[in-house]
Motif scaffolding. Sequence first.
Motif, PDB file in Angstrom:
ATOM      1  N   VAL A 179       0.839  -1.207   0.000  1.00 45.14           N
ATOM      2  CA  VAL A 179       0.000   0.000   0.000  1.00 45.14           C
ATOM      3  C   VAL A 179       0.868   1.249   0.000  1.00 45.14           C
ATOM      4  N   ALA A 180       1.928   1.246   0.792  1.00 45.35           N
ATOM      5  CA  ALA A 180       2.836   2.395   0.828  1.00 45.35           C
ATOM      6  C   ALA A 180       3.474   2.625  -0.538  1.00 45.35           C
ATOM      7  N   PHE A 181       3.814   1.552  -1.232  1.00 44.90           N
ATOM      8  CA  PHE A 181       4.393   1.663  -2.569  1.00 44.90           C
ATOM      9  C   PHE A 181       3.389   2.262  -3.544  1.00 44.90           C
ATOM     10  N   VAL A 182       2.130   1.830  -3.461  1.00 45.48           N
ATOM     11  CA  VAL A 182       1.075   2.357  -4.347  1.00 45.48           C
ATOM     12  C   VAL A 182       0.898   3.852  -4.144  1.00 45.48           C
ATOM     13  N   PHE A 183       0.801   4.297  -2.896  1.00 49.10           N
ATOM     14  CA  PHE A 183       0.566   5.713  -2.649  1.00 49.10           C
ATOM     15  C   PHE A 183       1.832   6.542  -2.847  1.00 49.10           C
ATOM     16  N   SER A 184       2.987   5.908  -2.788  1.00 42.89           N
ATOM     17  CA  SER A 184       4.220   6.605  -3.161  1.00 42.89           C
ATOM     18  C   SER A 184       4.220   6.885  -4.658  1.00 42.89           C
ATOM     19  N   LEU A 185       3.805   5.905  -5.448  1.00 39.69           N
ATOM     20  CA  LEU A 185       3.691   6.117  -6.888  1.00 39.69           C
ATOM     21  C   LEU A 185       2.671   7.212  -7.188  1.00 39.69           C
ATOM     22  N   PHE A 186       1.554   7.177  -6.483  1.00 43.57           N
ATOM     23  CA  PHE A 186       0.523   8.195  -6.681  1.00 43.57           C
ATOM     24  C   PHE A 186       1.065   9.577  -6.321  1.00 43.57           C
ATOM     25  N   GLY A 187       1.800   9.665  -5.213  1.00 38.96           N
ATOM     26  CA  GLY A 187       2.400  10.939  -4.816  1.00 38.96           C
ATOM     27  C   GLY A 187       3.425  11.420  -5.824  1.00 38.96           C
ATOM     28  N   LEU A 188       4.188  10.492  -6.404  1.00 37.71           N
ATOM     29  CA  LEU A 188       5.171  10.852  -7.422  1.00 37.71           C
ATOM     30  C   LEU A 188       4.477  11.422  -8.662  1.00 37.71           C
ATOM     31  N   ILE A 189       3.382  10.806  -9.058  1.00 37.77           N
ATOM     32  CA  ILE A 189       2.631  11.291 -10.221  1.00 37.77           C
ATOM     33  C   ILE A 189       2.092  12.690  -9.969  1.00 37.77           C
ATOM     34  N   VAL A 190       1.496  12.893  -8.799  1.00 41.82           N
ATOM     35  CA  VAL A 190       0.931  14.203  -8.483  1.00 41.82           C
ATOM     36  C   VAL A 190       2.037  15.242  -8.347  1.00 41.82           C
ATOM     37  N   GLY A 191       3.179  14.859  -7.769  1.00 42.47           N
ATOM     38  CA  GLY A 191       4.302  15.782  -7.650  1.00 42.47           C
ATOM     39  C   GLY A 191       4.821  16.220  -9.007  1.00 42.47           C
ATOM     40  N   VAL A 192       4.849  15.303  -9.964  1.00 42.90           N
ATOM     41  CA  VAL A 192       5.261  15.652 -11.328  1.00 42.90           C
ATOM     42  C   VAL A 192       4.228  16.554 -11.982  1.00 42.90           C
ATOM     43  N   TRP A 193       2.948  16.276 -11.750  1.00 45.76           N
ATOM     44  CA  TRP A 193       1.870  17.047 -12.398  1.00 45.76           C
ATOM     45  C   TRP A 193       1.745  18.456 -11.840  1.00 45.76           C
ATOM     46  N   ALA A 194       1.872  18.625 -10.522  1.00 45.39           N
ATOM     47  CA  ALA A 194       1.588  19.908  -9.875  1.00 45.39           C
ATOM     48  C   ALA A 194       2.619  20.964 -10.261  1.00 45.39           C
ATOM     49  N   ASN A 195       2.137  22.186 -10.391  1.00 44.35           N
ATOM     50  CA  ASN A 195       3.004  23.325 -10.707  1.00 44.35           C
ATOM     51  C   ASN A 195       3.398  24.119  -9.472  1.00 44.35           C
ATOM     52  N   ASN A 196       2.670  23.940  -8.375  1.00 39.05           N
ATOM     53  CA  ASN A 196       2.958  24.662  -7.136  1.00 39.05           C
ATOM     54  C   ASN A 196       2.403  23.870  -5.958  1.00 39.05           C
ATOM     55  N   PHE A 197       2.697  24.339  -4.757  1.00 39.18           N
ATOM     56  CA  PHE A 197       2.267  23.610  -3.568  1.00 39.18           C
ATOM     57  C   PHE A 197       0.758  23.689  -3.355  1.00 39.18           C
ATOM     58  N   GLU A 198       0.122  24.709  -3.881  1.00 48.19           N
ATOM     59  CA  GLU A 198      -1.331  24.793  -3.755  1.00 48.19           C
ATOM     60  C   GLU A 198      -1.998  23.650  -4.510  1.00 48.19           C
ATOM     61  N   GLN A 199      -1.527  23.390  -5.721  1.00 53.36           N
ATOM     62  CA  GLN A 199      -2.058  22.258  -6.480  1.00 53.36           C
ATOM     63  C   GLN A 199      -1.727  20.945  -5.787  1.00 53.36           C
ATOM     64  N   LEU A 200      -0.576  20.909  -5.138  1.00 54.93           N
ATOM     65  CA  LEU A 200      -0.143  19.686  -4.473  1.00 54.93           C
ATOM     66  C   LEU A 200      -1.073  19.306  -3.327  1.00 54.93           C
ATOM     67  N   THR A 201      -1.632  20.302  -2.641  1.00 53.35           N
ATOM     68  CA  THR A 201      -2.490  20.020  -1.484  1.00 53.35           C
ATOM     69  C   THR A 201      -3.920  19.667  -1.879  1.00 53.35           C
ATOM     70  N   ILE A 202      -4.271  19.853  -3.140  1.00 48.99           N
ATOM     71  CA  ILE A 202      -5.636  19.547  -3.573  1.00 48.99           C
ATOM     72  C   ILE A 202      -5.954  18.079  -3.388  1.00 48.99           C
ATOM     73  N   VAL A 203      -5.030  17.212  -3.797  1.00 49.91           N
ATOM     74  CA  VAL A 203      -5.303  15.770  -3.771  1.00 49.91           C
ATOM     75  C   VAL A 203      -5.466  15.240  -2.347  1.00 49.91           C
ATOM     76  N   PRO A 204      -4.525  15.481  -1.412  1.00 53.48           N
ATOM     77  CA  PRO A 204      -4.750  14.959  -0.064  1.00 53.48           C
ATOM     78  C   PRO A 204      -5.951  15.583   0.640  1.00 53.48           C
ATOM     79  N   THR A 205      -6.222  16.849   0.357  1.00 50.21           N
ATOM     80  CA  THR A 205      -7.317  17.534   1.049  1.00 50.21           C
ATOM     81  C   THR A 205      -8.680  17.100   0.536  1.00 50.21           C
ATOM     82  N   PHE A 206      -8.826  17.020  -0.779  1.00 44.44           N
ATOM     83  CA  PHE A 206     -10.139  16.780  -1.369  1.00 44.44           C
ATOM     84  C   PHE A 206     -10.333  15.363  -1.903  1.00 44.44           C
ATOM     85  N   LEU A 207      -9.299  14.529  -1.844  1.00 45.08           N
ATOM     86  CA  LEU A 207      -9.456  13.160  -2.334  1.00 45.08           C
ATOM     87  C   LEU A 207      -9.060  12.130  -1.283  1.00 45.08           C
ATOM     88  N   ILE A 208      -7.795  12.157  -0.846  1.00 43.21           N
ATOM     89  CA  ILE A 208      -7.317  11.101   0.040  1.00 43.21           C
ATOM     90  C   ILE A 208      -8.001  11.154   1.407  1.00 43.21           C
TER      91      ILE A 208
END
Length: 253
Positions: free
Chosen positions: A146-175
């Motif tokens: 599970v940790a590996f899966v969410f690490s991959l997910f975090g890596l994808i979101v980190g690559v996609w996000a342009n700033n820290f505001e976008q980065l917080t969208i996923v944990p706040t509104f999804l996870i």
Amino acid sequence: MNYIGLYTLIKKELVRFIRVPLQTIGSPVVTTVLYFAVFGASIGSRIGPVQGLSYTEFIMPGLIMMNVLMVSFTGISSGIMIAKMLNTLTDILIAPLSNLEIILGFTVASTLRSILTALVIYLSALFFLPFHIAHPIYLITFVALVAFVFSLFGLIVGVWANNFEQLTIVPTFLITPLTFLGGVFYSTAMLPPIFQTISHFNPILYAINGMRYGFYGISDVHPLSAYGITIGLAVILLYFTLYLFRIGYKIRT
């Protein structure tokens, strides 16, 4: 496989984690202890047993898994974002490492950080209730998966996000919402049939119940289903991450 380069990248990420122990380990432990105090000690005595367990025992695996998910995701996503902002990610990309080795370097380090955090929280939980682990091999391998899966997910979101505001969208509104709706504080058997069916489309439900099965041997879903779905997610996310690195999406300029 460049084992020296892979080891060096893993070590670099682990050192970054260890340098701020109060933030990386202290914060999850304090948060979990507060959950135990509020929900376990205060509310749990009024709720009564759930599936033959005291309420504090019942919520303990879910609380540990909740922290595993967040540590796995936020640690690697913020690390990638910082590397992009400081242009240090370019140094890693031009190193003699393949895309798979770079991805494994980040995700394995994140997985180890999550396991360490889970272990510290588990030891903290022993002050509240003593318990045995019913299926230790299943538990350890499942938490790592599970940790590996969410690490991959975090890596994808980190690559996609342009700033820290976008980065917080996923944990706040999804996870976070999916975690609270995934059975941390209740069993899906308590829900009406329609909501039980809907809950089974939440992947975090399988993560939490897989953890609960590892501790107590009880689960709202079949433990092999939890394992199989998690492996499927790992394969899908790994291939997608490899694709992003191959085309250089937002990481090569």
